[in-house]
Motif scaffolding. Sequence first.
Motif, PDB file in Angstrom:
ATOM      1  N   VAL A  45      -5.469   0.079  -6.711  1.00 22.72           N
ATOM      2  CA  VAL A  45      -4.919  -0.375  -5.426  1.00 22.72           C
ATOM      3  C   VAL A  45      -5.954  -1.241  -4.698  1.00 22.72           C
ATOM      4  O   VAL A  45      -5.632  -2.307  -4.174  1.00 22.72           O
ATOM      5  CB  VAL A  45      -4.481   0.822  -4.553  1.00 22.72           C
ATOM      6  N   LEU A  46      -7.201  -0.799  -4.675  1.00 23.89           N
ATOM      7  CA  LEU A  46      -8.258  -1.562  -3.995  1.00 23.89           C
ATOM      8  C   LEU A  46      -8.481  -2.916  -4.661  1.00 23.89           C
ATOM      9  O   LEU A  46      -8.582  -3.942  -3.979  1.00 23.89           O
ATOM     10  CB  LEU A  46      -9.556  -0.763  -3.954  1.00 23.89           C
ATOM     11  N   LEU A  47      -8.544  -2.931  -5.974  1.00 30.31           N
ATOM     12  CA  LEU A  47      -8.761  -4.189  -6.685  1.00 30.31           C
ATOM     13  C   LEU A  47      -7.578  -5.142  -6.527  1.00 30.31           C
ATOM     14  O   LEU A  47      -7.762  -6.356  -6.445  1.00 30.31           O
ATOM     15  CB  LEU A  47      -9.038  -3.919  -8.163  1.00 30.31           C
ATOM     16  N   ASN A  48      -6.370  -4.595  -6.454  1.00 30.58           N
ATOM     17  CA  ASN A  48      -5.176  -5.429  -6.329  1.00 30.58           C
ATOM     18  C   ASN A  48      -5.089  -6.144  -4.985  1.00 30.58           C
ATOM     19  O   ASN A  48      -4.326  -7.101  -4.851  1.00 30.58           O
ATOM     20  CB  ASN A  48      -3.910  -4.608  -6.554  1.00 30.58           C
ATOM     21  N   THR A  49      -5.860  -5.715  -3.991  1.00 26.81           N
ATOM     22  CA  THR A  49      -5.851  -6.412  -2.699  1.00 26.81           C
ATOM     23  C   THR A  49      -6.385  -7.828  -2.843  1.00 26.81           C
ATOM     24  O   THR A  49      -6.033  -8.701  -2.059  1.00 26.81           O
ATOM     25  CB  THR A  49      -6.701  -5.686  -1.646  1.00 26.81           C
ATOM     26  N   GLY A  50      -7.291  -8.025  -3.796  1.00 22.20           N
ATOM     27  CA  GLY A  50      -7.919  -9.325  -3.985  1.00 22.20           C
ATOM     28  C   GLY A  50      -9.045  -9.617  -3.014  1.00 22.20           C
ATOM     29  O   GLY A  50      -9.656 -10.678  -3.080  1.00 22.20           O
ATOM     30  N   VAL A  66      -4.913  -5.071   5.871  1.00 22.03           N
ATOM     31  CA  VAL A  66      -5.258  -4.708   4.490  1.00 22.03           C
ATOM     32  C   VAL A  66      -5.418  -3.197   4.363  1.00 22.03           C
ATOM     33  O   VAL A  66      -4.912  -2.583   3.420  1.00 22.03           O
ATOM     34  CB  VAL A  66      -6.549  -5.437   4.039  1.00 22.03           C
ATOM     35  N   LEU A  67      -6.109  -2.579   5.323  1.00 23.19           N
ATOM     36  CA  LEU A  67      -6.354  -1.148   5.237  1.00 23.19           C
ATOM     37  C   LEU A  67      -5.076  -0.339   5.437  1.00 23.19           C
ATOM     38  O   LEU A  67      -4.868   0.677   4.763  1.00 23.19           O
ATOM     39  CB  LEU A  67      -7.443  -0.740   6.234  1.00 23.19           C
ATOM     40  N   ILE A  68      -4.213  -0.784   6.323  1.00 27.48           N
ATOM     41  CA  ILE A  68      -2.921  -0.104   6.502  1.00 27.48           C
ATOM     42  C   ILE A  68      -2.092  -0.235   5.227  1.00 27.48           C
ATOM     43  O   ILE A  68      -1.439   0.726   4.802  1.00 27.48           O
ATOM     44  CB  ILE A  68      -2.170  -0.656   7.727  1.00 27.48           C
ATOM     45  N   ASP A  69      -2.114  -1.398   4.604  1.00 29.83           N
ATOM     46  CA  ASP A  69      -1.370  -1.579   3.358  1.00 29.83           C
ATOM     47  C   ASP A  69      -1.880  -0.635   2.267  1.00 29.83           C
ATOM     48  O   ASP A  69      -1.090  -0.067   1.512  1.00 29.83           O
ATOM     49  CB  ASP A  69      -1.455  -3.034   2.891  1.00 29.83           C
ATOM     50  N   ILE A  70      -3.180  -0.451   2.182  1.00 30.23           N
ATOM     51  CA  ILE A  70      -3.743   0.497   1.208  1.00 30.23           C
ATOM     52  C   ILE A  70      -3.231   1.902   1.505  1.00 30.23           C
ATOM     53  O   ILE A  70      -2.796   2.623   0.603  1.00 30.23           O
ATOM     54  CB  ILE A  70      -5.284   0.450   1.236  1.00 30.23           C
ATOM     55  N   ALA A  71      -3.279   2.305   2.768  1.00 29.28           N
ATOM     56  CA  ALA A  71      -2.795   3.634   3.152  1.00 29.28           C
ATOM     57  C   ALA A  71      -1.318   3.791   2.783  1.00 29.28           C
ATOM     58  O   ALA A  71      -0.906   4.838   2.264  1.00 29.28           O
ATOM     59  CB  ALA A  71      -3.018   3.861   4.645  1.00 29.28           C
ATOM     60  N   LYS A  72      -0.514   2.763   3.040  1.00 24.93           N
ATOM     61  CA  LYS A  72       0.908   2.807   2.697  1.00 24.93           C
ATOM     62  C   LYS A  72       1.099   3.005   1.199  1.00 24.93           C
ATOM     63  O   LYS A  72       1.915   3.821   0.765  1.00 24.93           O
ATOM     64  CB  LYS A  72       1.609   1.518   3.127  1.00 24.93           C
ATOM     65  N   GLN A  73       0.364   2.240   0.404  1.00 26.17           N
ATOM     66  CA  GLN A  73       0.506   2.342  -1.049  1.00 26.17           C
ATOM     67  C   GLN A  73       0.122   3.722  -1.566  1.00 26.17           C
ATOM     68  O   GLN A  73       0.717   4.220  -2.521  1.00 26.17           O
ATOM     69  CB  GLN A  73      -0.342   1.275  -1.738  1.00 26.17           C
ATOM     70  N   LEU A  74      -0.874   4.336  -0.943  1.00 29.85           N
ATOM     71  CA  LEU A  74      -1.316   5.666  -1.368  1.00 29.85           C
ATOM     72  C   LEU A  74      -0.470   6.775  -0.754  1.00 29.85           C
ATOM     73  O   LEU A  74      -0.525   7.921  -1.206  1.00 29.85           O
ATOM     74  CB  LEU A  74      -2.791   5.869  -1.006  1.00 29.85           C
ATOM     75  N   GLY A  75       0.276   6.449   0.304  1.00 31.41           N
ATOM     76  CA  GLY A  75       1.048   7.464   1.001  1.00 31.41           C
ATOM     77  C   GLY A  75       0.181   8.377   1.847  1.00 31.41           C
ATOM     78  O   GLY A  75       0.527   9.535   2.082  1.00 31.41           O
ATOM     79  N   TRP A  76      -0.939   7.845   2.307  1.00 30.46           N
ATOM     80  CA  TRP A  76      -1.907   8.619   3.090  1.00 30.46           C
ATOM     81  C   TRP A  76      -2.013   8.065   4.506  1.00 30.46           C
ATOM     82  O   TRP A  76      -1.561   6.967   4.804  1.00 30.46           O
ATOM     83  CB  TRP A  76      -3.283   8.570   2.432  1.00 30.46           C
ATOM     84  N   GLN A  77      -2.669   8.825   5.379  1.00 27.21           N
ATOM     85  CA  GLN A  77      -2.934   8.433   6.758  1.00 27.21           C
ATOM     86  C   GLN A  77      -4.103   7.457   6.826  1.00 27.21           C
ATOM     87  O   GLN A  77      -5.001   7.496   5.973  1.00 27.21           O
ATOM     88  CB  GLN A  77      -3.317   9.652   7.608  1.00 27.21           C
ATOM     89  N   PHE A  78      -4.098   6.646   7.867  1.00 28.68           N
ATOM     90  CA  PHE A  78      -5.231   5.755   8.161  1.00 28.68           C
ATOM     91  C   PHE A  78      -5.746   6.161   9.533  1.00 28.68           C
ATOM     92  O   PHE A  78      -5.005   6.144  10.511  1.00 28.68           O
ATOM     93  CB  PHE A  78      -4.780   4.298   8.127  1.00 28.68           C
ATOM     94  N   ILE A  79      -7.013   6.550   9.600  1.00 22.83           N
ATOM     95  CA  ILE A  79      -7.607   7.162  10.784  1.00 22.83           C
ATOM     96  C   ILE A  79      -8.859   6.402  11.213  1.00 22.83           C
ATOM     97  O   ILE A  79      -9.698   6.060  10.382  1.00 22.83           O
ATOM     98  CB  ILE A  79      -8.027   8.623  10.482  1.00 22.83           C
ATOM     99  N   LEU A  80      -8.996   6.166  12.514  1.00 25.48           N
ATOM    100  CA  LEU A  80     -10.253   5.703  13.097  1.00 25.48           C
ATOM    101  C   LEU A  80     -11.021   6.958  13.483  1.00 25.48           C
ATOM    102  O   LEU A  80     -10.513   7.794  14.233  1.00 25.48           O
ATOM    103  CB  LEU A  80      -9.988   4.832  14.329  1.00 25.48           C
TER     104      LEU A  80
END
Length: 124
Positions: A29-34, A95-109
């Motif tokens: 997922v991380l590598l696919n972001t480009g 980009v970080l929200i998209d990663i969270a979406k793909q993993l199905g996880w939360q994104f937290i500050l």
Amino acid sequence: MWSDRYGYYEIRNDADYTKSLPTAEIVQVLLNTGVFHQKAPLIFENKEPFPWLNISVVYTTDGGFSVGPNSTSEISTLLSIVTSKRFHQDMYLPVLIDIAKQLGWQFILEEDDEGNEGVVIFVP
């Protein structure tokens, strides 16, 4: 953790790190972001011209971890992200929200400039 120079974020299933995913899936997922390159098996950094950041892919049960250039893990429960506050944080968020979406996880500050901890940015 708060800093005037760095933004600290987490991508995780929940505050207790109860769900793991195969590390290989997260890496893809991380590598696919480009916009990231793999500096070490569990460490990623930005590619130019994307603003500086560091991502550690780790397994933890309590939020504590250590990751180095030779660290490996079959499964992971957390992406620990450090960004530079020299850049407006909104540059990182899509980009970080998209990663969270793909993993199905939360994104937290981890902590905002007003001292609020565990600020939820995205919940699947």
